[in-house]
Design a protein around this motif. Structure first.
Motif, short mmCIF file in Angstrom:
data_model
loop_
_atom_site.label_atom_id
_atom_site.label_comp_id
_atom_site.label_asym_id
_atom_site.label_seq_id
_atom_site.Cartn_x
_atom_site.Cartn_y
_atom_site.Cartn_z
N VAL A 157 0.30 -41.07 106.31
CA VAL A 157 1.31 -41.32 105.29
C VAL A 157 1.53 -42.83 105.21
O VAL A 157 1.79 -43.47 106.22
N ILE A 195 -1.23 -39.33 102.16
CA ILE A 195 -0.05 -39.23 101.29
C ILE A 195 0.57 -40.61 101.13
O ILE A 195 0.73 -41.35 102.10
N GLY A 214 -3.81 -41.68 96.91
CA GLY A 214 -3.33 -40.59 97.74
C GLY A 214 -3.69 -39.20 97.21
O GLY A 214 -3.95 -39.02 96.01
N VAL A 216 -1.42 -36.93 97.51
CA VAL A 216 -0.11 -36.66 96.93
C VAL A 216 0.62 -37.99 96.82
O VAL A 216 0.62 -38.79 97.76
N HIS A 217 1.25 -38.22 95.65
CA HIS A 217 2.03 -39.44 95.44
C HIS A 217 3.50 -39.07 95.26
O HIS A 217 3.85 -38.31 94.36
N LEU A 270 8.27 -34.49 102.92
CA LEU A 270 7.00 -34.78 103.58
C LEU A 270 6.62 -33.65 104.54
O LEU A 270 5.46 -33.24 104.60
N VAL A 273 5.30 -30.78 102.46
CA VAL A 273 3.96 -31.07 101.95
C VAL A 273 2.92 -30.93 103.06
O VAL A 273 1.86 -30.34 102.87
#
Length: 283
Positions: A157, A195, A214, A216-217, A270, A273
């Motif tokens: 991350v 991420i 990423g 995921v943004h 987070l 996710v």
């Protein structure tokens, strides 16, 4: 200055009061309201009046996102002034000043631990250190964080906050863009989630490389996210830009950001996710 004021000043009266007042209050950069510093910090540096998300340092960010007991990776050692750069001030002097005002040696700090029990490595870019600018130390720290995630077989991350590449390192700073890109590809090849949490501001070469790569943004509310500045874009296309252009909500509406999450909900988001992606990590 009258006699009474001179006496108060010579005896030290008043100076403590000024210092106390300065320490007690802070002005919100968005709504301009005066806030109690303690109230502001307790609210995670978010204005309780207008919900403007202020900037926070790397250590505070890691404490908010990682479970207690995480490990800080050592800061990488790189050549500090490869171009012997000087403008109005020597680059080496700017580095010394930045280090004196910040707890870390450069703008990128990596913590290795867990997010609500799920293993994770988090890299945090600190805007307080020379505008979070990306130089060789930042690029190496980013790569070290990715290497640790590969070793631990866990998610990486990255929390971005930067004005772009560090001009004092010239082409050497721009070389960090492909280096970071290669590391994100290695994470993908290993089946590990990458991420990105976009915070205010994320601009320039950082946006052009690892900030937008990423799986995921996630963005904090109101964060400025873009490559070139609005004025440059507007002068280039000779058109008025829409309201809210380059802000997190605008990018979310147009599909460049997956979600906009308040700071108070960021750790839980987070964790959720990572929980969704856990089967891919195990594979």
């Amino acid at each position: 200055m009258n006699w009474f004021t001179r006496v108060r000043t010579s005896l030290g009266f008043g100076s403590e009061r000024k210092s106390t007042e300065k320490d007690l209050w802070i002005k919100c950069s968005s709504c301009q309201e005066m806030l109690f510093v303690q109230e502001y910090e307790d609210n995670l540096n978010v204005c309780p009046r207008c919900e403007h998300h202020g900037r926070i340092g790397a250590d505070r960010r890691l404490e908010l996102l990682l479970d207690p007991g995480f490990e800080l990776l050592p800061q990488p050692k790189v050549e500090e002034d490869p171009l012997k750069f000087k403008d109005s001030k020597k680059y080496i002097d700017r580095l010394k000043a930045a280090r004196a005002a910040n707890p870390h040696e450069d703008a990128f700090t990596v913590g290795s631990g867990a997010i609500e029990g799920t293993p994770a490595v988090i890299g945090v870019q600190d805007f307080h250190f020379m505008g979070g600018s990306m130089g060789m130390a930042v690029g190496q720290a980013f790569c070290n964080g990715a290497e640790r995630a590969l070793e631990r077989k866990c998610a990486y991350v990255v929390v971005t906050a930067a004005g772009g590449a560090r001009m004092q390192e010239g082409i050497l700073s721009l070389m960090q863009m492909p280096r970071a890109t290669v590391m994100t590809r290695r994470l993908k090849a290993a089946g590990l989630p990458y991420i990105v949490v976009l915070t205010d501001p994320t601009t320039g070469g950082v946006t052009a490389s690892y900030a937008m790569l990423g799986d995921v943004h996630i963005a904090e509310p109101g964060a400025l996210i873009g490559f070139a500045g609005q004025r440059v874009i507007q002068d280039t296309i000779r058109e008025q830009l829409p309201e809210g252009f380059q802000r997190a909500e605008y990018l979310h509406k147009h599909g460049m950001v997956d979600m906009v999450v308040p700071r108070s909900e960021l750790k839980a988001t987070l964790a959720r996710v990572l929980d969704y992606l856990q089967p891919r990590i195990a594979a």
